[in-house]
Design an enzyme around this catalytic site. Structure first.
Site, mmCIF file in Angstrom:
data_model
loop_
_atom_site.group_PDB
_atom_site.id
_atom_site.type_symbol
_atom_site.label_atom_id
_atom_site.label_comp_id
_atom_site.label_asym_id
_atom_site.label_seq_id
_atom_site.Cartn_x
_atom_site.Cartn_y
_atom_site.Cartn_z
ATOM 1 N N HIS A 160 0.810 -1.224 0.000
ATOM 2 C CA HIS A 160 0.000 0.000 0.000
ATOM 3 C C HIS A 160 0.841 1.270 0.000
ATOM 4 C CE1 HIS A 160 -2.957 -2.622 2.544
ATOM 5 N NE2 HIS A 160 -3.017 -2.950 1.265
ATOM 6 N N LYS B 149 6.846 6.019 6.993
ATOM 7 C CA LYS B 149 6.411 5.112 8.061
ATOM 8 C C LYS B 149 7.625 4.600 8.825
ATOM 9 C CE LYS B 149 2.551 3.739 5.186
ATOM 10 N NZ LYS B 149 2.189 2.834 4.095
ATOM 11 N N TYR C 134 3.236 1.278 14.086
ATOM 12 C CA TYR C 134 4.027 2.174 13.255
ATOM 13 C C TYR C 134 3.561 3.617 13.346
ATOM 14 C CZ TYR C 134 0.329 0.914 9.837
ATOM 15 O OH TYR C 134 -0.862 0.650 9.191
ATOM 16 N N ASP D 238 -6.994 -5.967 -1.083
ATOM 17 C CA ASP D 238 -5.620 -6.236 -1.527
ATOM 18 C C ASP D 238 -5.581 -7.245 -2.673
ATOM 19 O OD1 ASP D 238 -4.888 -4.493 0.393
ATOM 20 O OD2 ASP D 238 -3.863 -5.945 1.694
#
Ligand SMILES: Cc1cn([C@H]2C[C@H](O)[C@@H](COP(=O)(O)OP(=O)(O)O[C@H]3O[C@H](C)C(=O)[C@H](O)[C@H]3O)O2)c(=O)[nH]c1=O
Length: 183
Positions: A62, A72, A131, A167
């Site tokens: 993604h 991230k 994260y 996904d």
């Protein structure tokens, strides 16, 4: 206190904090702003995320499109994952290349995945994944690349993965390039 290592794509950094162990257990610093400012990276972290996944899951690949692209800083609190970052930055000499790094509760390691990369992970042992993001979630800007893209040739180390419906229908890298060129 932490060792910061460049990966095969230099902007993707693996951070290995120093872990202090004693009879009570262990301690390590899980985030320091100067891990990045000391390298000239002035990243403003605005959102923390956490997901839990069963063994055999793949989440990703993604990204969020500019102006909502996210740096991230990812890590595993429990379990073990194979973390994957794919360079989609327009003009990058490593465009289309993937970095794969195992993140685990044992290693206490972190990975900096810069904006402009697609990100995903496979779950090697049931995992709690945490994260930081440098931009807020923006559903409308979301995109991705299908996990088993043959041009990427990523060995996710899991068979018959559990993936979300979203996904399962992501485009290939070639379709992304044809439609958008890059991030
Ligand atoms: C990412 C995100 C999701 N959501 C909501 C949207 C859905 O209703 C639900 C699950 O979202 P999703 O299936 O997109 O979650 P993941 O598959 O873990 O997505 C993440 O997985 C890969 C590995 C990433 O790097 C991204 O952070 C992100 O895309 O949480 C939010 O409310 N805020 C958020 O920041």
């Amino acid at each position: 206190m932490a060792e910061i290592k460049e990966t095969s794509i230099p902007d993707v950094l693996e951070i290995l904090p120093r872990v202090f162990k004693d009879p009570r257990g262990s301690f390590f610093e899980s985030f320091r702003e100067n891990w990045f400012t000391s390298r000239g990276l002035d990243i403003k972290w605005v959102q923390d995320n956490q997901s839990s996944s069963v063994k055999g899951t793949i989440r990703g690949l993604h990204f969020q499109r500019p102006p909502f692209a996210q740096d991230k800083l990812v890590r595993v609190i429990k379990g073990r994952v194979l973390d994957v970052a794919v360079d989609l930055r327009k003009g990058s000499k490593t465009f289309g290349q993937a970095v794969c790094v195992e993140l685990s509760e044992e290693k206490n390691n972190l990975l900096l995945v810069p904006a402009g990369f697609a990100h995903g992970f496979s779950v090697l042992e049931d995992a709690t994944f945490a994260y930081k993001c440098s931009n807020y979630y923006n559903k409308e800007s979301e995109g991705g690349i299908i996990w088993d893209d043959s041009d990427l040739g990523i060995d996710w180390m899991v068979d018959n993965p559990i993936v979300s419906e979203k996904d399962a229908i992501l485009p290939t890298l070639k379709q992304f390039i044809d439609r958008e060129g890059g991030l």
